[in-house]
Design a protein around this motif. Structure first.
Motif, PDB file in Angstrom:
ATOM      1  N   UNK A 134       1.011  -1.238   0.082  1.00  0.00           N
ATOM      2  CA  UNK A 134      -0.005  -0.023   0.011  1.00  0.00           C
ATOM      3  C   UNK A 134       0.926   1.145  -0.050  1.00  0.00           C
ATOM      4  N   UNK A 135       1.808   1.224   0.875  1.00  0.00           N
ATOM      5  CA  UNK A 135       2.799   2.474   0.959  1.00  0.00           C
ATOM      6  C   UNK A 135       3.582   2.768  -0.516  1.00  0.00           C
ATOM      7  N   UNK A 136       3.771   1.805  -1.018  1.00  0.00           N
ATOM      8  CA  UNK A 136       4.287   1.842  -2.470  1.00  0.00           C
ATOM      9  C   UNK A 136       3.320   2.260  -3.454  1.00  0.00           C
ATOM     10  N   UNK A 137       2.318   1.663  -3.347  1.00  0.00           N
ATOM     11  CA  UNK A 137       1.249   2.273  -4.432  1.00  0.00           C
ATOM     12  C   UNK A 137       0.786   3.520  -4.145  1.00  0.00           C
ATOM     13  N   UNK A 138       0.774   4.284  -2.860  1.00  0.00           N
ATOM     14  CA  UNK A 138       0.287   5.398  -2.458  1.00  0.00           C
ATOM     15  C   UNK A 138       1.409   6.403  -2.527  1.00  0.00           C
ATOM     16  N   UNK A 139       2.890   5.907  -2.716  1.00  0.00           N
ATOM     17  CA  UNK A 139       3.877   6.682  -2.560  1.00  0.00           C
ATOM     18  C   UNK A 139       3.953   7.448  -1.225  1.00  0.00           C
ATOM     19  N   UNK A 140       3.823   6.739  -0.329  1.00  0.00           N
ATOM     20  CA  UNK A 140       3.754   7.539   1.116  1.00  0.00           C
ATOM     21  C   UNK A 140       5.207   8.089   1.409  1.00  0.00           C
TER      22      UNK A 140
END
Length: 351
Positions: A134-140
């Protein structure tokens, strides 16, 4: 949030040397918000919104909505909080941006290791994996994982446990379900940083305590001792009392958490502990017994029942962890054992 011990702690944390403006108008996802330390993260985010008008959108991922409401009351119903009860052991779908992820969901108490080891390791391994995706997808902008001092395993020949030390953990010991899964979680964090650029940082949390800890269900020694004190009972030690621990108060630990999140180095792990507060179990019992002036509380020894779930970590029991790396970011612990547990007692006596 009522003007009590917790609110005082939030004001204390906010007064530390932390770059708080990084969180203004951002979205922060917190897993395991009902836990002892994670609840303090939630209280801090609530404080930033209610008292400082930061306009933070808080996504709280909790297994139990009922426990969440019981923990946070009216604060949990605030318009800026989104409660998600979906499990984290599968793909996670969150609409909109996610700027920061604080992954605190875990069954950290030794009482679970023998009983449900798969449930212990799942949020640490499977949950961490899907949150990193999720962090990778959202570019956290930041991913912070709650790890543990247990990852060090059995250490010998070191004066202090630093982040560069690493001992032995037997993967076939059922008690290793916690420590080994946290090791794997750290490896996954570093791997996602290397391959996908996720800005990960890890907290190796040692013994911490908070006013909001569940003294009725938490079997760890400091919680059990506090239960005795609140009830005016003698403290029972079920060991020889020589094992040593560091004890870090929640306000210091949460200040350390946000220090790492705002100033730490990507891909690095940091011990969160109060090295100066390194005492034996017997010393802790005697110090806590002295907190009650209205009743006499004695320290007694009792044989541990054979069926009682308990685990001893040799690194934690024998060698003090170093907090110099965290101090290098400008963090300093403020609370002694007596000061911190006095706050716990005051809070618990008001329940």
């Amino acid at each position: 949030m009522k003007d009590d011990i917790v609110l005082q702690d939030m004001k204390d944390i906010y007064g530390r040397n932390i770059e708080w403006d990084q969180f203004r108008d951002k979205t922060v996802l917190v897993t395991g918000p009902n836990g002892m330390l994670a609840s303090y993260v939630m209280y801090l985010l609530i404080f930033l919104n209610e008292e400082k008008h930061f306009n933070i959108h808080v996504i709280a991922m909790a297994r139990s909505a009922e426990r969440f409401v019981a923990r946070f009351g009216e604060c949990g119903n605030a318009r800026y909080i989104t409660l998600v009860t979906d499990p984290i052991h599968g793909p996670i779908h969150i609409d909109g941006e996610v700027d920061y992820i604080i992954h605190a969901a875990s069954l950290a108490s030794p009482q679970y290791y023998d009983v449900c080891p798969v449930d212990v390791l799942s949020p640490n391994v499977i949950g961490t994996y899907y949150l990193l995706r999720l962090a990778a997808k959202k570019k956290a902008k930041g991913f912070l994982m709650f790890s543990t001092g247990d990852v060090y395993g059995a250490l010998r020949g070191v004066e202090y446990v630093t982040e560069k030390d690493m001992g032995i953990v037997d993967p076939l010991d059922i008690h290793s379900c916690y420590s080994e899964s946290k090791r794997m979680a750290e490896t996954m964090c570093r791997s996602f940083m290397h391959q996908f650029g996720v800005p990960v940082r890890m907290l190796r949390i040692w013994h911490t305590y908070a006013p909001t800890m569940d003294i009725d269900k938490d079997p760890r020694v400091f919680a059990s001792f506090m239960k005795n004190i609140v009830n005016g009972q003698d403290i029972e030690i079920k060991s020889d009392g020589t094992g040593k621990r560091t004890f870090c108060y929640a306000a210091d630990a949460i200040a350390g958490l946000f220090t790492v999140l705002t100033k730490g180095k990507d891909g690095e792990a940091y011990n969160v502990c109060n090295t100066d507060q390194f005492v034996s179990v017997r010393q802790l019992a005697e110090m806590l017994a002295a907190l009650r002036q209205d009743v006499e509380i004695k320290v007694a020894w009792k044989q541990r029942p054979a069926d009682e779930h308990y685990t001893e970590n040799t690194a934690i029991g024998a060698i003090a962890p170093s907090n110099e790396k965290l101090k290098g970011l400008g963090w300093e612990p403020k609370y002694s054992i007596l000061e911190g547990f006095r706050r716990v007692l005051e809070y618990q006596m008001q329940r």
